[in-house]
Design an enzyme around this catalytic site. Structure first.
Site, PDB file in Angstrom:
ATOM      1  N   SER A 187       0.804  -1.216   0.000  1.00  0.00           N
ATOM      2  CA  SER A 187       0.000   0.000   0.000  1.00  0.00           C
ATOM      3  C   SER A 187       0.837   1.266   0.000  1.00  0.00           C
ATOM      4  O   SER A 187       0.546   2.219  -0.705  1.00  0.00           O
ATOM      5  CB  SER A 187      -0.923   0.015   1.224  1.00  0.00           C
ATOM      6  OG  SER A 187      -0.169  -0.071   2.414  1.00  0.00           O
ATOM      7  N   CYS A 188       1.892   1.305   0.808  1.00  0.00           N
ATOM      8  CA  CYS A 188       2.591   2.580   0.969  1.00  0.00           C
ATOM      9  C   CYS A 188       4.024   2.547   0.488  1.00  0.00           C
ATOM     10  O   CYS A 188       4.698   3.575   0.499  1.00  0.00           O
ATOM     11  CB  CYS A 188       2.575   3.012   2.433  1.00  0.00           C
ATOM     12  SG  CYS A 188       3.575   1.965   3.519  1.00  0.00           S
ATOM     13  N   GLY A 189       4.536   1.403   0.102  1.00  0.00           N
ATOM     14  CA  GLY A 189       5.909   1.372  -0.378  1.00  0.00           C
ATOM     15  C   GLY A 189       6.893   1.463   0.765  1.00  0.00           C
ATOM     16  O   GLY A 189       6.627   1.039   1.886  1.00  0.00           O
TER      17      GLY A 189
ATOM     18  N   CYS B 154       8.558   2.689   3.753  1.00  0.00           N
ATOM     19  CA  CYS B 154       8.066   3.570   4.802  1.00  0.00           C
ATOM     20  C   CYS B 154       9.216   4.315   5.477  1.00  0.00           C
ATOM     21  O   CYS B 154      10.311   3.796   5.615  1.00  0.00           O
ATOM     22  CB  CYS B 154       7.285   2.768   5.837  1.00  0.00           C
ATOM     23  SG  CYS B 154       5.822   1.973   5.153  1.00  0.00           S
TER      24      CYS B 154
END
Length: 282
Positions: free
Chosen positions: A114-116, A118
């Site tokens: 989802s966010c790659g 972090c």
């Protein structure tokens, strides 16, 4: 090798009627990326284009910049206790002389679909590590009309999405709106890495005459990957983050969000958008 889609049984309820049927889901599996034999990162991805994904990831990390930086990429055998190959571990070997960053705890990271990656939010880091500064000379110019066509062209090219409804996509277009490449993945950042990695393998970096279109929001992570590949225009169907806008402004990239039909917001780099002078109002 893992498949792009898998089948699962689902109980379907429609207007009170209950039935059982198989459903097609997008596959999600971990991929460990090793650099010259040392673990670097793990990402959750849709299997396929794994070598391109690893190469693109290393472009965004400032390790690779040209095809000559890359010696080879292989799947690692014996990735499980019984010695079988899961095709979920790849080892990237760089060419002699390529500078390798320290693989510390900070870099030995876990990324999500989802966010790659972090915790990476440094504008200075991107400015100082990119080897492909945005330099479209003469300046790339696109019209709002051309941009408005890109989401539909991207959607039409999403083959796996039609079967699953569960994939993000990223596409490269040239300045005339012609589709150059498209990749799908459960993670939007992985889809971009696959595009960039394929471009590196083909010797096409920097991507200085292209538009990157993504099916979702424009996060800092995606803006960073675009900047590291020298892409001058990033367009997204949803909102950008504040840090993505800051990065675009700092690096001279054009950032377009909420691209839906003929409507769009230009957050940075408006000089590349061929606007009618009378149409621009404060």
């Amino acid at each position: 090798m893992g498949r792009v889609t898998e089948r699962r049984k689902v109980i379907r309820i429609r207007d009170g009627a209950v039935s059982t049927r198989p459903d097609t889901l997008v596959a999600e599996e971990p991929l460990e990326i090793r650099l010259n034999g040392k673990p670097l990162a793990i990402t959750m991805r849709t299997p396929g284009d794994d070598f391109a994904l690893a190469a693109g990831f290393l472009v965004s990390e400032g390790v690779l910049a040209t095809a000559s930086d890359l010696r080879n990429i292989v799947y690692c055998a014996g990735a499980t206790a019984d010695g079988s190959n899961t095709y979920n571990v790849v080892d990237v070997t760089t060419a002699p002389g390529v500078k390798i960053p320290d693989i510390t705890l900070e870099r030995n990271v876990y990324t999500t679909s989802s966010c790659g990656l972090c915790g990476k939010a440094s504008l200075d880091a991107v400015r100082t590590t990119t080897r492909h500064p945005i330099a479209d000379t003469p300046p790339l110019r696109v019209t709002p009309e051309l941009l408005s066509e890109l989401p539909d062209r991207l959607r039409a090219a999403q083959r796996v999405f039609d079967r699953t409804g569960g994939l993000h996509a990223a596409a490269l277009f040239d300045e005339h709106g012609e589709l150059l490449d498209v990749r799908e993945d459960v993670g939007r950042h992985n889809a971009v890495d696959k595009l960039v990695g394929r471009a590196l393998q083909n010797g096409d970096l920097p991507l200085s005459r292209t538009v990157l279109m993504v099916s979702g929001r424009a996060s800092f992570e995606l803006a960073q990957k675009a900047v590291m590949a020298g892409i001058p225009v990033l367009a997204a169907v949803s909102a950008p983050s504040s840090l993505a806008v800051d990065l675009a402004a700092e690096t001279g990239m054009t950032l377009v969000g909420f691209l839906r039909g003929s409507s769009m917001n230009v957050y940075a780099g408006e000089e590349r958008i061929a606007l009618r002078a009378a149409a621009v109002r404060a």
